[in-house]
Design a protein around this motif. Sequence first.
Motif, PDB file in Angstrom:
ATOM      1  N   ALA A  16       0.844  -1.202   0.000  1.00 32.76           N
ATOM      2  CA  ALA A  16       0.000   0.000   0.000  1.00 32.76           C
ATOM      3  C   ALA A  16       0.876   1.248   0.000  1.00 32.76           C
ATOM      4  N   ILE A  17       1.866   1.276   0.888  1.00 30.66           N
ATOM      5  CA  ILE A  17       2.705   2.478   0.982  1.00 30.66           C
ATOM      6  C   ILE A  17       3.525   2.670  -0.292  1.00 30.66           C
ATOM      7  N   ALA A  18       4.044   1.580  -0.845  1.00 26.19           N
ATOM      8  CA  ALA A  18       4.843   1.696  -2.071  1.00 26.19           C
ATOM      9  C   ALA A  18       3.989   2.269  -3.206  1.00 26.19           C
ATOM     10  N   LEU A  19       2.758   1.769  -3.335  1.00 25.05           N
ATOM     11  CA  LEU A  19       1.894   2.263  -4.408  1.00 25.05           C
ATOM     12  C   LEU A  19       1.458   3.706  -4.140  1.00 25.05           C
ATOM     13  N   PHE A  20       1.306   4.036  -2.872  1.00 27.53           N
ATOM     14  CA  PHE A  20       0.993   5.417  -2.495  1.00 27.53           C
ATOM     15  C   PHE A  20       2.091   6.347  -3.014  1.00 27.53           C
ATOM     16  N   LEU A  21       3.338   5.919  -2.818  1.00 29.53           N
ATOM     17  CA  LEU A  21       4.456   6.728  -3.315  1.00 29.53           C
ATOM     18  C   LEU A  21       4.351   6.892  -4.833  1.00 29.53           C
ATOM     19  N   TRP A 380       5.760  14.508  12.181  1.00 25.75           N
ATOM     20  CA  TRP A 380       6.181  15.508  11.185  1.00 25.75           C
ATOM     21  C   TRP A 380       5.567  15.201   9.828  1.00 25.75           C
ATOM     22  N   SER A 381       5.615  13.950   9.475  1.00 25.69           N
ATOM     23  CA  SER A 381       5.086  13.598   8.157  1.00 25.69           C
ATOM     24  C   SER A 381       3.577  13.844   8.114  1.00 25.69           C
ATOM     25  N   PHE A 382       2.905  13.585   9.244  1.00 18.42           N
ATOM     26  CA  PHE A 382       1.462  13.882   9.289  1.00 18.42           C
ATOM     27  C   PHE A 382       1.210  15.354   8.992  1.00 18.42           C
ATOM     28  N   TRP A 383       1.952  16.211   9.706  1.00 16.61           N
ATOM     29  CA  TRP A 383       1.682  17.641   9.537  1.00 16.61           C
ATOM     30  C   TRP A 383       2.092  18.131   8.154  1.00 16.61           C
ATOM     31  N   ILE A 439       7.647  15.182   0.297  1.00 20.74           N
ATOM     32  CA  ILE A 439       8.641  15.155   1.382  1.00 20.74           C
ATOM     33  C   ILE A 439       8.019  14.527   2.628  1.00 20.74           C
ATOM     34  N   GLY A 440       6.789  14.912   2.913  1.00 19.39           N
ATOM     35  CA  GLY A 440       6.090  14.329   4.056  1.00 19.39           C
ATOM     36  C   GLY A 440       5.980  12.820   3.930  1.00 19.39           C
ATOM     37  N   LEU A 441       5.629  12.390   2.741  1.00 19.38           N
ATOM     38  CA  LEU A 441       5.476  10.949   2.530  1.00 19.38           C
ATOM     39  C   LEU A 441       6.812  10.230   2.682  1.00 19.38           C
TER      40      LEU A 441
END
Lengths: 458, 141, 205
Positions: A16-21, A380-383, A439-441
Amino acid sequence: MKYTSQAVAKPYFIAAIALFLGQILFGLIMGLQYVVGDFLFPAIPFNVARMVHTNLLIVWLLFGFMGASYYLIPEESETELFSPKLAITTFWVFLAAGAITVLGYLLVPYASLAKWTGNDLLNTMGREFLEQPLPTKVGIVLVALSWLFNITMTMLKGRKTAISLILTLGMLGLAVFFLFSFYNPVNLVKDKFYWWWVVHLWVEGVWELILGAMLAFVLIKVTGVDREVIEKWLYVIITMTLVTGIIGTGHHYYWIGTPAYWQWWGSIFSALEPIPFFMMTVFAFNMVNKRRREHPNKAAVLWALGTSVVAFLGAGVWGFLHTLAPINYYAHGTQLTAAHGHLAFYGAYALVVITMISYAMPILRGRAANPERAQIMEMWSFWLMTVSMFFIALLLTGAGVVQIWLQRISTTPMSFMAVQDSISIFYWAREAAGVVFLIGLLLYIGSFFVKGESRAIE
Amino acid sequence: MSATFTKSMARNVFYGGGVFFFLLFLALTFDTMKVLPKRDNSQNITPAVAHGKKLWETNNCIGCHTLLGEGAYFAPELGNVYVRRGPDFIKAWIKGQPTGVPGRRQMPQFNLSDMDIDDLIAFLKYASEINTNKWPPNIEG
Amino acid sequence: MEAQSPFTTLIEISNYQSTTGKKNLPGDFALWIFIFAEMLVFGVLFVAYAFTRAYHVELFNESQLTLSRTSGAINTLVLITSSYFVVNGVSAIKQGLSKQCGYWLIGAFLLGGIFIIIKILEFHAKYAADISMSTNAFYMFYLSLTFFHFMHVLMGMIILAFIIFKVLNDGYSAKDYVGVETGASFWHMVDFLWIILFPLVYIIR
């Protein structure tokens, strides 16, 4: 983790995270094409990039939902997963199908792809979000059925909680309504009418059941509030979702050839659609305020609260902004729609999947929560992601408002492309916000690799 | 039952309410399907229109354009392009792509035959004659 | 947080009820949230009707004449009577009289049936006259409102049927009658909505 079979969730989350990227990278390509029109042309035309962007979104969210349910259902049912082997097989099948499909989009002209994959047998391709070739569509159905089967069998042999029932019901709805993607009549109005049965009844219907169940699960875990209370309110909230959301489909039936009465039905019911989202926000904050334990995973709590707030803003407020028929008459099909789409999908679905990942992944890796430094990085990534997505929504709203004014309201309306030129400043700023989002991701992904002392599971 | 707010009642209301509103939605759908023939211009669906729709789909036109306001928002609305530009302009436009103007948004060359383009135009003509409750607000779409 | 949002108020009402046992609303609160939502939808529809009418007074007055006030009036009486039956049913079960409660509710259910039959005749007349939601603004509202309400009556009858079945099998008692009260609340809402709807759509000119 409590049950070893929960481990099958891990590859789902990673995928999921890889495809999100991947989705974000293609988003950035498109964002640039908005201002530098010939960027990457003809290698990756805009329509191809968009197809990849939106399809990756759907697929990674589905991976997230599946992973979440493989993690959540054994724990709720207090029994091992019915078939971990099936879950893993399904994972690889889905990943392979997804990868081949995306490669197909990128490497083959769409018309040839259609020809080779049997679109002549049954026309289903070339409609927004449902661009997948026929074999992929069939594959999605099979994957969904396998998922549904595995989860249902697990639930049947164990405890049946409200959360798992609602989650399963959401999955069943997801599978059933996807079947309308195979119905593509020549009559354009009917085509569009039933197309929304997939798209709207997914995102403003059955997916919200999945969202609610996932959020409720995490809230029970991190707050320790009584299950009875949380499940009771979960029922109430999703009731409101269905009460407003089903007839709310009508807000798509104003200008596509369907009867005018939908303007009333659609306006009234969809104007109430923010209510369940608002309830969800207050609910989440209430539960966290009433918490009976301090869960070491602070990041997961932040993601969970973030989900409820941004979903309300994106789906509720931004949806309301242009849902009333007299306003939608001018706003329909402008950048305003894009603004709403981005913030709503991010707030409701991207965030809930990350909430689940953020809660479950440390446990899958053998600890109650990530080390302090990793959690700070996550926050940090959330914000970064949330604020930049908020800016994307604001900028696209600005672009949309100017677009509506110049193209549709002004006494000397300008042509579409002339208007696009005059609002390019918004698009440039949007692209910048997109870079911050990336950058957040990347920070989020980085947080998985931070080492440090972490608390073991009690 | 001392508590007056129970989970079982919340569940009943959820199932009842969900089914209720879905049935209402089906009823409205039923009425819509009955009314559609008066509005959807389906009497003008010819084999050319059908083929045009297929071309519209298999070239993923919706990936950049909107049609009756739905699709991508990257390129102009085409639901009324037949009225805005007329068939000759559309034909020449499709044939002339890509423009290759540096920095401008580019439309790919789809290598359609003359007959294909005529069918596509027939489809766009059919789409422009659907009763959309007077949308879009003006000719610019 | 959220000093006094409406939802927080809802939570407070519910907490108040479940912790103190004192009740300011009869029946289960879960259904009351649904009732609030329904009233909101109908409220908005009523206001929308009034505003649209203000723009098309003549059209509304003219089309309104084609409605059968007699059947509307009969149906009003039918529903009010049925609500009276339901009230009697609730007070019967509070005294532990399951049978009586069942009979009162069966009476209410049958009256609901009469409402449905009369309403179907009305709908049929309009259908035969080729009148639909797409005919004009008045009929759009008339058919939307009455059909939406019609479905609520059906829903109310289904709820009553469940309660009748349960009460006749001694599923409720003088101590445990929340279920009956909950169903009664829904039925009264249906009745109440009609009492507004009837004069608004059939009579006020």
